[in-house]
Scaffold this active site. Structure first.
Site, PDB file in Angstrom:
ATOM      1  CG  ASP A  31       0.711 -16.456 -15.750  1.00  0.00           C
ATOM      2  OD1 ASP A  31       1.416 -16.967 -14.862  1.00  0.00           O
ATOM      3  OD2 ASP A  31      -0.338 -15.834 -15.520  1.00  0.00           O
ATOM      4  CB  CYS A  86      -1.888  -6.951 -20.750  1.00  0.00           C
ATOM      5  SG  CYS A  86      -2.364  -8.664 -20.484  1.00  0.00           S
ATOM      6  CG  HIS A  88      -2.127  -0.854   1.005  1.00  0.00           C
ATOM      7  ND1 HIS A  88      -2.928  -0.726  -0.094  1.00  0.00           N
ATOM      8  CD2 HIS A  88      -2.632  -1.861   1.733  1.00  0.00           C
ATOM      9  CE1 HIS A  88      -3.885  -1.620  -0.015  1.00  0.00           C
ATOM     10  NE2 HIS A  88      -3.729  -2.337   1.078  1.00  0.00           N
ATOM     11  CD  GLU A 146      -2.569 -15.600 -18.728  1.00  0.00           C
ATOM     12  OE1 GLU A 146      -1.750 -14.852 -18.174  1.00  0.00           O
ATOM     13  OE2 GLU A 146      -3.741 -15.699 -18.362  1.00  0.00           O
TER      14      GLU A 146
HETATM   15  C1  PEP Z   1       0.367 -12.082 -17.321  1.00  0.00           C
HETATM   16  O1  PEP Z   1       0.395 -13.278 -16.975  1.00  0.00           O
HETATM   17  O2  PEP Z   1       1.223 -11.539 -18.048  1.00  0.00           O
HETATM   18  C2  PEP Z   1      -0.719 -11.217 -16.848  1.00  0.00           C
HETATM   19  C3  PEP Z   1      -0.875  -9.996 -17.300  1.00  0.00           C
HETATM   20  O3  PEP Z   1      -1.541 -11.725 -15.900  1.00  0.00           O
HETATM   21  P1  PEP Z   1      -1.145 -11.870 -14.343  1.00  0.00           P
HETATM   22  O4  PEP Z   1       0.151 -11.167 -14.113  1.00  0.00           O
HETATM   23  O5  PEP Z   1      -2.288 -11.254 -13.605  1.00  0.00           O
HETATM   24  O6  PEP Z   1      -1.066 -13.359 -14.191  1.00  0.00           O
HETATM   25 MG    MG Z   2      -1.359 -14.189 -16.148  1.00  0.00          MG
END
Ligand code: PEP
Ligand code: MG
Length: 595
Positions: A464, A511, A198, A440
């Site tokens: 991932d 992402c 936080h 992923e």
């Molecule tokens: C990822 O796996 O790149 C992703 C964006 O999801 P998370 O980090 O929430 O697993």
């Molecule tokens: Mg992920």
């Protein structure tokens, strides 16, 4: 001079908000109450102890409510943190458990509370998701507050800080940080914490340089010590010599200029010199971050993680709770698009409302879409809330951890059922929501051409994808050095997904953390990605680099690096080729990945 140099101490921590601060330390004593004694009691004393504990909880509740009342306007968005602490006070893991231990073991409230905390720690430690695991700190903060009430050690208020200071503390609770006057705080430094703590989150939304996870900073700093905080690299220099201060003053002014220039143009389109456009969006984990999405120039949300609504609750969130949260996000970000990822929880991820099966390898277990397809009722509640929220703007739905076509087909069927139900019930919903698959899992990358027939877009989750393709547990520090976004195998996989997606007529976003790394921008451009979604604060820098690049050079870089057989060769190539070209960018790396 010599004597001064002897005092100098340099520490390295986790930088959570960039910027340079030079000033005097204020050491806030937030050490834990260490000495708690155990007393055995008779039945009569036990009854009184239960009353004493309940009164302490009430007192702590009143103190938190008072803090919430006085939160300054600019921190209003953080009320939810105080709300979650109020919930934890009465959470069964802490409250019921302490009462049970007092009654069953006939011991005093402090000892019982410590025991309950230890039990919940064991549960949190098994959680793989870093964000959720870090929420244990909230349980610790609440326990500490209760222990202080029970033992009569009150906390000094931080609302009265009048001088400009650098706060140094073992850890800061959300209640602490929300009490402070932001214009008086030059930086935060804490022993504890990580990127998702936080303190880190609040420092980011206040725009205050901060370094956390320094481990021993409270042991080496006293109030009044001169300190340099480099929130870019995570370096802290205690009692620096005069020439170092001068050096850092120059670095500070260079940084200010750079930041002002970067943020000023953050709203410009991410378009290369030769006219190629790429969308830059933000990743959001909870609602407090919404203001920074638009402030830093993101063109919408490319990944809204939805797990936060399932935490700190004894019951599963209702459709109304989910609908209210999702529609708020969609409405606030409209007309920009918002991609909401369905629940990525499972196996060892903790949500007290869900009964988990024990798994020996949770990263490969019942997680994300696998969990949702098994727990269809939980999934359908979320899908109904999403479809309804779709009426408030440009909402897209994305399924995590897709490993094959059937999962998408099954998920879409449940989505269709949710549509039919809403239709029958006469509840307004968005009929034509765009559907995406996160890429992923390596098999999803391999069959991207097949999956492209089923969805409107892909979003590559590199966190991932790298974990599963390199076979390295992303939270295991012993293999962390093998986590390598520029591994030739990873780059080939990304290229193949982009090409298959484009051939199948779907847009391809990225992402994972890799998407926000400034030094990778030319590569990500050259790989042909249509959209990058990242921490909102990284947006201006990413856009700036793209505007300084040409697609022609980016293509050349990708052609060159795909010839190399190791990541080391790729790093060496980029160092010589790009470090010269983007000197300023390399001076201010946006994350821990530096060339
Ligand atoms: C990822 O796996 O790149 C992703 C964006 O999801 P998370 O980090 O929430 O697993
Ligand atoms: Mg992920």
């Amino acid at each position: 001079m010599k004597r001064e140099a002897d005092n100098v101490k340099i520490l390295k921590g986790v930088p959570v908000f960039p910027g340079i601060a030079i000033g005097k330390a204020l050491h806030i004593d937030r050490r834990k109450i260490k000495v708690v004694y155990e007393y055995l009691m008779n039945d009569e004393q036990v009854a009184a102890e239960i009353v004493r504990f309940k009164e302490a909880v009430e007192q702590a509740q009143l103190a938190l409510l008072a803090i919430k009342e006085e939160i300054p306007e600019e921190l209003r968005d953080h009320c939810s943190i105080i709300d979650s602490h109020l919930l934890i006070l009465k959470d069964k893991m802490l409250y019921d458990q302490t009462l049970r231990i007092i009654a069953e073991e006939k011991i005093n409230a402090e000892w019982a509370l410590k025991k309950a905390l230890k039990e919940s720690q064991a549960i949190f430690e098994r959680i793989q998701d870093e964000y959720i695991r870090n929420r244990f700190h909230d349980v610790e903060f609440v326990t500490e507050r209760l222990l202080r009430v029970l033992t009569g050690h009150s906390l000094e208020s931080l609302a009265d800080i009048e001088d400009n200071v650098i706060i140094v503390a073992h850890d800061l609770s959300p209640a602490d940080t929300t009490q402070m006057k932001p214009d008086r705080i030059m930086a935060f430094l804490t022993d504890m914490g990580g990127r998702t703590s936080h303190t880190a989150i609040i420092a980011r939304s206040l725009g205050i340089p901060a370094v956390v996870g320094l481990e021993t900073i409270t042991g080496v700093v006293s109030s009044g010590d001169q300190i340099i905080v480099d929130g870019v690299t995570g370096t802290v220099i205690v009692n620096p010599p005069e020439e170092t201060i001068q050096e850092y003053r120059q670095r500070q002014s260079r940084y200010e200029d750079y930041r002002i220039q970067t943020v000023k143009y953050g709203h410009l389109q991410a378009e290369t010199i030769d006219g190629y456009q790429i969308k830059i969006k933000a990743n959001v984990e909870f609602l407090d971050e919404l203001p920074s999405v638009l402030e830093y120039g993101a063109e919408g949300i490319g990944l809204l993680r939805t797990e936060f609504l399932y935490l700190n609750r004894d019951e599963l969130p209702t459709e109304e709770i989910l609908f209210n949260a999702y529609s708020e996000v969609v409405e606030r970000i409209a007309p920009n698009p918002v991609t909401i990822r369905t629940l990525d929880i499972g196996g060892d991820k903790f949500a007290s409302s869900i009964k988990w099966v024990s798994e020996s390898n949770p990263a490969l277990g019942l997680r994300a879409i696998r969990f949702c397809l098994r727990e269809k009722d939980i999934f359908k509640v979320q899908l109904r809330a999403l479809l309804r929220a779709g009426c408030f703007g440009d909402l897209r739905i994305m399924f995590p951890m897709i490993s094959g076509k059937q999962e998408i087909v099954d998920a879409k069927r449940i989505l269709e059922e949710a549509c039919e139900e809403l239709y029958r019930e006469g509840i307004p919903y968005k009929e034509s929501v765009k559907i995406g698959a996160m890429i992923e899992v390596p098999t999803a990358a391999a069959i991207a051409d097949i999956l492209a027939e089923e969805v409107d877009f892909f979003s590559i989750g590199t966190n991932d994808l790298i974990q599963y393709s390199l076979a390295i547990d992303r939270i295991n520090e012993h293999v962390a050095h093998l986590y390598e976004p520029l591994h030739p195998g990873v780059l080939r996989m990304i290229k193949q997904v982009v090409e298959a997606g484009h051939r199948g007529g779907v847009e391809v976003a990225m992402c994972g953390e890799m998407a926000g790394e400034a030094s990778y921008m030319p590569i990500l451009l050259g790989l042909g990605l249509d959209e990058l979604s990242m921490n909102p604060l990284s947006v201006p820098q990413a856009k700036r680099i793209i505007r300084m690049s040409t697609m022609e050079e980016a293509n050349e870089v990708v052609n060159d690096i795909l010839q190399f057989s190791t990541a080391d060769e790729i790093h060496a190539y980029l160092k010589t080729k790009w470090a010269k070209r983007f000197t300023e960018e390399f001076l201010w790396p946006s994350s821990q990945f530096t060339l």
